[in-house]
Design a protein around this motif. Structure first.
Motif, PDB file in Angstrom:
ATOM      1  N   ARG A   1       3.653  -9.354  -7.978  1.00 40.14           N
ATOM      2  CA  ARG A   1       3.568  -7.966  -7.507  1.00 40.14           C
ATOM      3  C   ARG A   1       4.784  -7.135  -7.917  1.00 40.14           C
ATOM      4  NH1 ARG A   1       1.507  -7.915  -1.755  1.00 40.14           N
ATOM      5  NH2 ARG A   1      -0.326  -8.666  -2.870  1.00 40.14           N
TER       6      ARG A   1
ATOM      7  N   TYR B   1      -9.049   1.197   9.115  1.00 42.06           N
ATOM      8  CA  TYR B   1      -8.258   1.847   8.061  1.00 42.06           C
ATOM      9  C   TYR B   1      -7.547   0.838   7.143  1.00 42.06           C
ATOM     10  CZ  TYR B   1      -4.409   4.432   5.903  1.00 42.06           C
ATOM     11  OH  TYR B   1      -3.517   4.935   5.003  1.00 42.06           O
TER      12      TYR B   1
ATOM     13  N   ARG C   1      -6.105  -3.132  -1.265  1.00 47.05           N
ATOM     14  CA  ARG C   1      -6.401  -4.434  -0.660  1.00 47.05           C
ATOM     15  C   ARG C   1      -7.759  -4.982  -1.121  1.00 47.05           C
ATOM     16  NH1 ARG C   1      -2.265  -4.063   2.810  1.00 47.05           N
ATOM     17  NH2 ARG C   1      -1.894  -2.103   3.911  1.00 47.05           N
TER      18      ARG C   1
ATOM     19  N   ASP D   1       9.514  -7.806  -4.044  1.00 46.94           N
ATOM     20  CA  ASP D   1       8.331  -8.248  -3.291  1.00 46.94           C
ATOM     21  C   ASP D   1       8.092  -9.716  -3.627  1.00 46.94           C
ATOM     22  OD1 ASP D   1       5.600  -6.466  -2.074  1.00 46.94           O
ATOM     23  OD2 ASP D   1       5.519  -8.649  -2.364  1.00 46.94           O
TER      24      ASP D   1
ATOM     25  N   ASN E   1      10.299   2.605   6.717  1.00 52.97           N
ATOM     26  CA  ASN E   1       8.957   3.187   6.736  1.00 52.97           C
ATOM     27  C   ASN E   1       8.336   2.967   8.100  1.00 52.97           C
ATOM     28  OD1 ASN E   1       7.976   4.357   4.116  1.00 52.97           O
ATOM     29  ND2 ASN E   1       9.198   2.580   3.522  1.00 52.97           N
ATOM     30  N   LYS E   2       8.484   3.956   8.886  1.00 47.06           N
ATOM     31  CA  LYS E   2       8.037   3.915  10.276  1.00 47.06           C
ATOM     32  C   LYS E   2       8.808   2.849  11.037  1.00 47.06           C
ATOM     33  CE  LYS E   2       3.554   4.017   9.590  1.00 47.06           C
ATOM     34  NZ  LYS E   2       2.132   4.368   9.541  1.00 47.06           N
TER      35      LYS E   2
ATOM     36  N   TRP F   1      -0.834  -8.764   8.681  1.00 47.90           N
ATOM     37  CA  TRP F   1       0.328  -8.560   9.555  1.00 47.90           C
ATOM     38  C   TRP F   1       0.109  -7.399  10.532  1.00 47.90           C
ATOM     39  CZ3 TRP F   1       3.039  -4.036   9.961  1.00 47.90           C
ATOM     40  CH2 TRP F   1       2.873  -3.099   8.940  1.00 47.90           C
ATOM     41  N   TYR F   2      -0.753  -6.457  10.153  1.00 53.40           N
ATOM     42  CA  TYR F   2      -1.002  -5.302  11.027  1.00 53.40           C
ATOM     43  C   TYR F   2      -1.590  -5.708  12.382  1.00 53.40           C
ATOM     44  CZ  TYR F   2      -0.007  -1.476   7.778  1.00 53.40           C
ATOM     45  OH  TYR F   2       0.630  -0.556   6.965  1.00 53.40           O
TER      46      TYR F   2
ATOM     47  N   ASP G   1       2.385   1.190  14.517  1.00 49.06           N
ATOM     48  CA  ASP G   1       2.008   1.683  13.191  1.00 49.06           C
ATOM     49  C   ASP G   1       1.492   3.111  13.206  1.00 49.06           C
ATOM     50  OD1 ASP G   1       1.274   1.540  10.386  1.00 49.06           O
ATOM     51  OD2 ASP G   1      -0.800   1.412  11.086  1.00 49.06           O
TER      52      ASP G   1
ATOM     53  N   SER H   1       0.805  -1.221   0.000  1.00 50.73           N
ATOM     54  CA  SER H   1       0.000   0.000   0.000  1.00 50.73           C
ATOM     55  C   SER H   1       0.841   1.275   0.000  1.00 50.73           C
ATOM     56  CB  SER H   1      -0.936  -0.016   1.214  1.00 50.73           C
ATOM     57  OG  SER H   1      -1.683   1.160   1.268  1.00 50.73           O
ATOM     58  N   VAL H   2       1.733   1.422   0.970  1.00 48.05           N
ATOM     59  CA  VAL H   2       2.453   2.701   1.051  1.00 48.05           C
ATOM     60  C   VAL H   2       3.398   2.883  -0.131  1.00 48.05           C
ATOM     61  CG1 VAL H   2       4.447   1.998   2.477  1.00 48.05           C
ATOM     62  CG2 VAL H   2       3.513   4.310   2.671  1.00 48.05           C
TER      63      VAL H   2
ATOM     64  N   ARG I   1       1.027   3.779  -3.160  1.00 49.56           N
ATOM     65  CA  ARG I   1       0.303   5.035  -3.014  1.00 49.56           C
ATOM     66  C   ARG I   1       1.241   6.235  -2.925  1.00 49.56           C
ATOM     67  NH1 ARG I   1      -1.989   3.956   1.428  1.00 49.56           N
ATOM     68  NH2 ARG I   1      -1.170   5.655   2.656  1.00 49.56           N
TER      69      ARG I   1
ATOM     70  N   GLU J   1      -8.133  -0.009   2.865  1.00 52.08           N
ATOM     71  CA  GLU J   1      -7.255   0.665   1.899  1.00 52.08           C
ATOM     72  C   GLU J   1      -7.512   0.105   0.496  1.00 52.08           C
ATOM     73  OE1 GLU J   1      -3.047   1.785   3.239  1.00 52.08           O
ATOM     74  OE2 GLU J   1      -3.560   0.107   4.539  1.00 52.08           O
TER      75      GLU J   1
HETATM   76  N1  LIG Z   1      -0.448   1.751   4.652  1.00 53.44           N
HETATM   77  C1  LIG Z   1      -0.170   2.974   5.079  1.00 53.44           C
HETATM   78  O1  LIG Z   1      -1.029   3.872   5.094  1.00 53.44           O
HETATM   79  C2  LIG Z   1       1.220   3.333   5.514  1.00 53.44           C
HETATM   80  C3  LIG Z   1       1.560   4.687   5.539  1.00 53.44           C
HETATM   81  C4  LIG Z   1       2.854   5.067   5.924  1.00 53.44           C
HETATM   82  C5  LIG Z   1       3.749   4.070   6.311  1.00 53.44           C
HETATM   83  N2  LIG Z   1       3.374   2.761   6.313  1.00 53.44           N
HETATM   84  C6  LIG Z   1       4.361   1.784   6.762  1.00 53.44           C
HETATM   85  O2  LIG Z   1       4.925   1.196   5.610  1.00 53.44           O
HETATM   86  C7  LIG Z   1       5.247  -0.177   5.863  1.00 53.44           C
HETATM   87  C8  LIG Z   1       4.488  -1.028   4.868  1.00 53.44           C
HETATM   88  O3  LIG Z   1       3.094  -0.799   5.071  1.00 53.44           O
HETATM   89  P1  LIG Z   1       2.025  -1.157   3.947  1.00 53.44           P
HETATM   90  O4  LIG Z   1       0.720  -0.690   4.435  1.00 53.44           O
HETATM   91  O5  LIG Z   1       2.505  -0.736   2.627  1.00 53.44           O
HETATM   92  O6  LIG Z   1       2.063  -2.749   4.040  1.00 53.44           O
HETATM   93  P2  LIG Z   1       1.414  -3.752   2.991  1.00 53.44           P
HETATM   94  O7  LIG Z   1       1.002  -4.953   3.740  1.00 53.44           O
HETATM   95  O8  LIG Z   1       0.425  -3.030   2.166  1.00 53.44           O
HETATM   96  O9  LIG Z   1       2.629  -4.126   2.022  1.00 53.44           O
HETATM   97  C9  LIG Z   1       3.746  -4.816   2.495  1.00 53.44           C
HETATM   98  C10 LIG Z   1       4.391  -5.469   1.297  1.00 53.44           C
HETATM   99  O10 LIG Z   1       5.585  -6.123   1.741  1.00 53.44           O
HETATM  100  C11 LIG Z   1       5.674  -7.313   0.997  1.00 53.44           C
HETATM  101  N3  LIG Z   1       6.580  -8.247   1.638  1.00 53.44           N
HETATM  102  C12 LIG Z   1       6.302  -9.188   2.577  1.00 53.44           C
HETATM  103  N4  LIG Z   1       7.423  -9.880   2.856  1.00 53.44           N
HETATM  104  C13 LIG Z   1       8.419  -9.354   2.109  1.00 53.44           C
HETATM  105  C14 LIG Z   1       9.801  -9.665   1.948  1.00 53.44           C
HETATM  106  N5  LIG Z   1      10.388 -10.639   2.651  1.00 53.44           N
HETATM  107  N6  LIG Z   1      10.527  -8.919   1.068  1.00 53.44           N
HETATM  108  C15 LIG Z   1       9.942  -7.942   0.354  1.00 53.44           C
HETATM  109  N7  LIG Z   1       8.631  -7.613   0.458  1.00 53.44           N
HETATM  110  C16 LIG Z   1       7.893  -8.315   1.332  1.00 53.44           C
HETATM  111  C17 LIG Z   1       4.242  -7.819   0.913  1.00 53.44           C
HETATM  112  O11 LIG Z   1       4.093  -8.776  -0.122  1.00 53.44           O
HETATM  113  C18 LIG Z   1       3.507  -6.537   0.631  1.00 53.44           C
HETATM  114  O12 LIG Z   1       3.404  -6.288  -0.756  1.00 53.44           O
HETATM  115  C19 LIG Z   1       4.865  -0.433   7.318  1.00 53.44           C
HETATM  116  O13 LIG Z   1       5.978  -0.241   8.131  1.00 53.44           O
HETATM  117  C20 LIG Z   1       3.819   0.628   7.595  1.00 53.44           C
HETATM  118  O14 LIG Z   1       3.756   0.957   8.972  1.00 53.44           O
HETATM  119  C21 LIG Z   1       2.139   2.373   5.893  1.00 53.44           C
END
Ligand SMILES: NC(=O)c1ccc[n+]([C@@H]2O[C@H](COP(=O)([O-])OP(=O)(O)OC[C@H]3O[C@@H](n4cnc5c(N)ncnc54)[C@H](O)[C@@H]3O)[C@@H](O)[C@H]2O)c1
Length: 374
Positions: A44, A162, A169, A39, A99-100, A182-183, A194, A13-14, A17, A166
């Motif tokens: 993906r 939230y 998803r 990924d 990322n955080k 995982w969240y 988070d 997602s992050v 986006r 998103e």
């Molecule tokens: N979603 C949000 O709004 C948001 C905003 C800012 C920061 N973040 C932070 O960004 C990080 C990711 O969040 P997200 O929401 O994008 O998560 P997400 O679950 O949407 O995406 C995580 C991705 O990591 C991939 N992944 C899993 N194992 C992996 C590996 N071994 N190697 C490479 N990729 C792997 C998954 O397949 C997935 O595509 C977190 O730390 C989150 O706190 C999220």
């Protein structure tokens, strides 16, 4: 200035986006090149590479570290993976943006900070909340006595639904079927790591390092529904942490399934002569650098606060997660000889220790004395 080659790990997602759209903008071509994506989810990395014109794609992180042409890695993976992936990246000689929450324990954070120093690479952990002009203004107002003697503060965030809702998803192709489970699971799940992490970066950025922590914490919602399936949740999702800043100044930080005391993740501060609640001083909007521009955002001042961050110009104003983009750009400029960013790994470690100590206090019933500072 040299062009820094950037690889993004995690195309969820992050990344979709915010990170990939920002870093692939042509105005950055003299500063960075987005060279690789990794990924393991089927299709993906390939789909993200096509969408954002990224030359190299990988499904295996170890393979990525060996073969990707990158100088700097942005880790956009689940929080519980950050420590091991960050360590491997540092050992491979890469600069790292997290990322955080960088790690789930302060001992792990110390290990990464020391390792990065020993290997001569730079690390930065989002969120750089003190890049935000309103947080700097609040810090100054409190220091100037605008609310008299500060007595207490409150800040925090709640999950709501939230992450389940998103947009990346809800679909059925590799870019839009990203699973959020995982969240809600250990290690690294839950709103403290988070979301409350924003509030704690702001709170400690404004008040300085904290001294002691006590808390109550547990799992309030043990099962969540996502697209018709039930997801078992074992990460604490209902946490109230009391923080001692010294001189009997206290704060409450919450990470909960629902409910919010202030708008956004911002803190509220109460003193003997007044209060700062959200973006208001005694009920009147605070003036800060760029606040007029922030007010011109169609969604209002809170959203507009990201418009007035450094680097957020031109097309970047229309792309989400500007604050993440800023933290990455500050790392890129630091690698190129610029100043160290506000989002320091030491500050991130202190916030991690507050969260970790909160969980320890809740488990043991004992107030925990903090050992880190920034
Ligand atoms: N979603 C949000 O709004 C948001 C905003 C800012 C920061 N973040 C932070 O960004 C990080 C990711 O969040 P997200 O929401 O994008 O998560 P997400 O679950 O949407 O995406 C995580 C991705 O990591 C991939 N992944 C899993 N194992 C992996 C590996 N071994 N190697 C490479 N990729 C792997 C998954 O397949 C997935 O595509 C977190 O730390 C989150 O706190 C999220």
């Amino acid at each position: 200035m040299s062009v820094i080659r950037v690889g993004v790990v995690g195309a969820g997602s992050v990344a979709q986006r915010g990170i990939l759209p920002h870093l692939s903008q042509p105005d950055l071509a003299n500063r960075l090149a987005l060279t690789a994506i990794c990924d393991p989810a089927p299709g993906r990395a390939h789909a993200a590479a096509e969408k954002f014109s990224i030359p190299q794609q990988f499904t295996d992180y170890a393979d990525f570290l060996i073969h990707a042409d990158v100088d700097l890695i942005s880790l956009a993976t689940p929080i519980g993976m950050h420590y091991a992936q960050g360590k491997a990246a540092i050992l491979a000689g890469k600069h790292v943006h997290f990322n955080k929450t960088m790690t789930t324990t302060s001992a792990q954070a110390t290990e990464l900070i020391d390792l990065a120093a020993a290997r001569g690479v730079k690390i930065v952990a989002s969120p750089g909340e003190m890049n935000r002009p309103h947080n700097q203004a609040i810090k100054q107002l409190i220091a100037d006595g605008a609310i008299g003697e500060l007595c207490w503060a409150v800040c925090g965030a709640s999950f709501g639904r939230y992450h389940e809702t998103e947009i990346y998803r809800q679909g059925n192709d590799p870019l839009s079927n990203v699973d959020p489970s995982w969240y809600y699971r250990k290690p690294g799940g839950g709103p403290m790591y988070d979301m409350t992490v924003y509030a704690l970066h702001g709170l400690t950025g404004i008040l300085g390092p904290a001294k002691r922590v006590t808390a109550m914490s547990g799992v309030r919602i043990p099962m969540r529904e996502f697209r018709g399936q039930m997801v078992a949740c074992d990460a604490d999702d209902n946490t109230l942490v009391l923080i001692d800043f010294g001189n009997n100044v206290f704060a409450l930080a919450y990470g909960t399934p629902a409910g919010a005391v202030s708008e956004d993740d911002s803190g509220s501060f109460f003193g003997t002569k007044g209060q700062i609640v959200g973006l208001n001083l005694n009920g009147t909007p605070i003036d800060y650098a760029g606040s007029t521009i922030a007010d011109s955002h169609p969604e209002g001042r809170w959203s507009g606060n990201q418009w007035i961050l450094p680097y957020v110009t031109g097309t970047h104003r229309d792309i989400a997660e500007q604050h993440v983009f800023v933290d990455i750009m500050q790392l890129i400029d630091w690698v190129n000889g610029g100043p160290p960013p506000i989002a320091s790994a030491q500050h991130a470690r202190h916030v991690i220790e507050i969260i970790e100590a909160g969980f320890a206090a809740a488990t043991t019933g004992q107030t925990q004395t903090l050992t880190t500072t920034f």
